[in-house]
Write a protein that holds these residues in place. Sequence first.
Motif, short mmCIF file in Angstrom:
data_model
loop_
_atom_site.label_atom_id
_atom_site.label_comp_id
_atom_site.label_asym_id
_atom_site.label_seq_id
_atom_site.Cartn_x
_atom_site.Cartn_y
_atom_site.Cartn_z
N UNK A 227 0.71 -1.22 0.18
CA UNK A 227 -0.02 0.05 -0.11
C UNK A 227 0.70 1.02 0.17
N UNK A 228 0.62 2.08 -0.83
CA UNK A 228 1.55 3.23 -1.06
C UNK A 228 0.58 4.43 -0.84
N UNK A 229 1.00 5.55 0.06
CA UNK A 229 0.60 6.85 0.32
C UNK A 229 1.38 7.83 0.50
N UNK A 230 1.10 9.05 0.12
CA UNK A 230 2.15 9.99 0.22
C UNK A 230 1.70 11.13 1.25
N UNK A 236 7.01 12.86 0.47
CA UNK A 236 7.23 11.42 0.81
C UNK A 236 6.11 10.51 0.27
N UNK A 237 6.83 9.58 -0.14
CA UNK A 237 5.89 8.19 -0.22
C UNK A 237 6.40 7.14 0.54
N UNK A 238 5.28 6.45 1.27
CA UNK A 238 5.59 5.32 2.19
C UNK A 238 5.00 4.26 1.53
N UNK A 239 5.85 3.34 1.29
CA UNK A 239 5.38 2.04 0.73
C UNK A 239 5.61 0.81 1.56
N UNK A 240 4.17 0.34 2.01
CA UNK A 240 4.26 -0.85 3.24
C UNK A 240 3.84 -1.97 2.46
N UNK A 241 4.73 -2.90 2.34
CA UNK A 241 4.50 -4.18 1.90
C UNK A 241 3.36 -4.85 2.96
N UNK A 244 5.35 -8.68 4.38
CA UNK A 244 6.63 -8.54 4.75
C UNK A 244 7.00 -7.79 6.00
N UNK A 245 8.08 -7.41 6.75
CA UNK A 245 8.03 -6.85 7.81
C UNK A 245 9.08 -5.62 7.73
N UNK A 246 8.81 -4.93 6.64
CA UNK A 246 9.59 -3.63 6.44
C UNK A 246 9.04 -2.75 5.36
N UNK A 247 9.19 -1.46 5.51
CA UNK A 247 8.57 -0.44 5.03
C UNK A 247 9.65 0.34 4.22
N UNK A 248 9.14 0.62 2.75
CA UNK A 248 10.12 1.60 1.96
C UNK A 248 9.73 3.04 2.15
N UNK A 285 -1.13 -3.79 8.09
CA UNK A 285 -2.68 -3.69 7.40
C UNK A 285 -3.23 -2.34 6.84
N UNK A 286 -2.16 -1.34 7.26
CA UNK A 286 -2.81 -0.10 6.85
C UNK A 286 -1.62 1.02 7.22
N UNK A 287 -1.84 1.98 6.50
CA UNK A 287 -0.67 3.13 6.76
C UNK A 287 -1.21 4.43 6.47
N UNK A 288 -1.01 5.15 7.35
CA UNK A 288 -1.70 6.68 7.24
C UNK A 288 -0.70 7.68 7.32
N UNK A 289 -0.61 8.50 6.46
CA UNK A 289 0.75 9.60 6.41
C UNK A 289 0.05 11.15 6.62
#
Length: 367
Positions: A227-230, A236-241, A244-248, A285-289
């Motif tokens: 899930x990618x959000x800006x 900034x772009x936060x890419x959350x697999x 997996x256990x990491x965030x780009x 399961x979710x990312x909020x920026x």
Amino acid sequence: MKNYKNISLTILFFAFVLLPFLGCENTSDEQIYMTFDKVDYVIDFPNTFKLSESKTPQVDIVGLSDFTIFDSLLILGTKKSDGLWDLYSLPDYQPLGSFLKRGDGPEEFMQGPGASMKNKIVKESGQIIAYIYDFEKGSIKRFNISESIKSKELHLSTMEKILPPFLFDFVMLDSAEIFIREIGDFDTHQIRFIVNENNKKIEMPFLEKLNETAISKGKNINILSTIIKSSPLGNRLVEMPVFLNYINLYSPNGEFYKTICVGDKLFDISVVQEQEEWSWASHFSNVSVFDGFFGVVYHEEKRKKSPSILLFDLEGSPLAELELENHITSFDIDFNSMELYTFDSENDKFLKYNIQNVLSEIGLSKL
């Protein structure tokens, strides 16, 4: 800050020293990581807060699928065929209208657009506007929320820009550029690029490592789901697999990029792809920026232990861990009332917590 490791190593080094994912033997000659060369390992957070004393927002949540908060507006994505978005004012929860229909017409969506993904909500000349990606048609809808509330009629138009349908991610950086992610090379990897105002495809060389990460042919491409959000400013772009256990974390211009691993070992995609799909666990399961920071919902043990919300600044430094008393799948923050809203899509539980003291103590505020 306690026990925080900031280590920058090459992926080649990891291929020799990391232990296999979940203790399983690696059946591949090569370990696979969808990461940048720079990896920060986060073992502990400088602040930990236990959230309790939740309250239930006074809104109708029957058929709720997801939600988002923009300024003093609460938007509920629903499973209804007529009224895909229910709008409420905050903090009094006054109903403001129900808009967007399911269907095949020019002003309808074949699949209901989520309130929290594949859209961008902004203020233009004092009006709240939502730009929504139409997944099946590959078009962008401009939904004037303010005018729709005022007139009690739908104000929706289709923009001229044409995108491919069925995109994995749609992130509108500004009025001219759109960041997208689509599947490529016989469903083995995913390609990230920008489409500019002239519909020209702009390659992003610094994302080459992520774009080249591939699974074996015939394996499930959802292993690479993200899930990618800006950030609101688009810097900034936060890419959350998901599995997996990491965030780009990276900037669209490539001036900044790094990987944040939650734990001391990266999960190996070559191992995951050999496991039965039913055994995969959603670790995020979710990312909020937000302005200045972002948060992810982290599941240490799926549905066996309540998840946490992990907060980081936009440089990737850990800020706080919010321990929850209930299962959740997503969250957002109302900065006017300093309340954190959570939703669990598996049991339809919609809750809120007062986090004024939390935000104050770790120095977070809406800019």
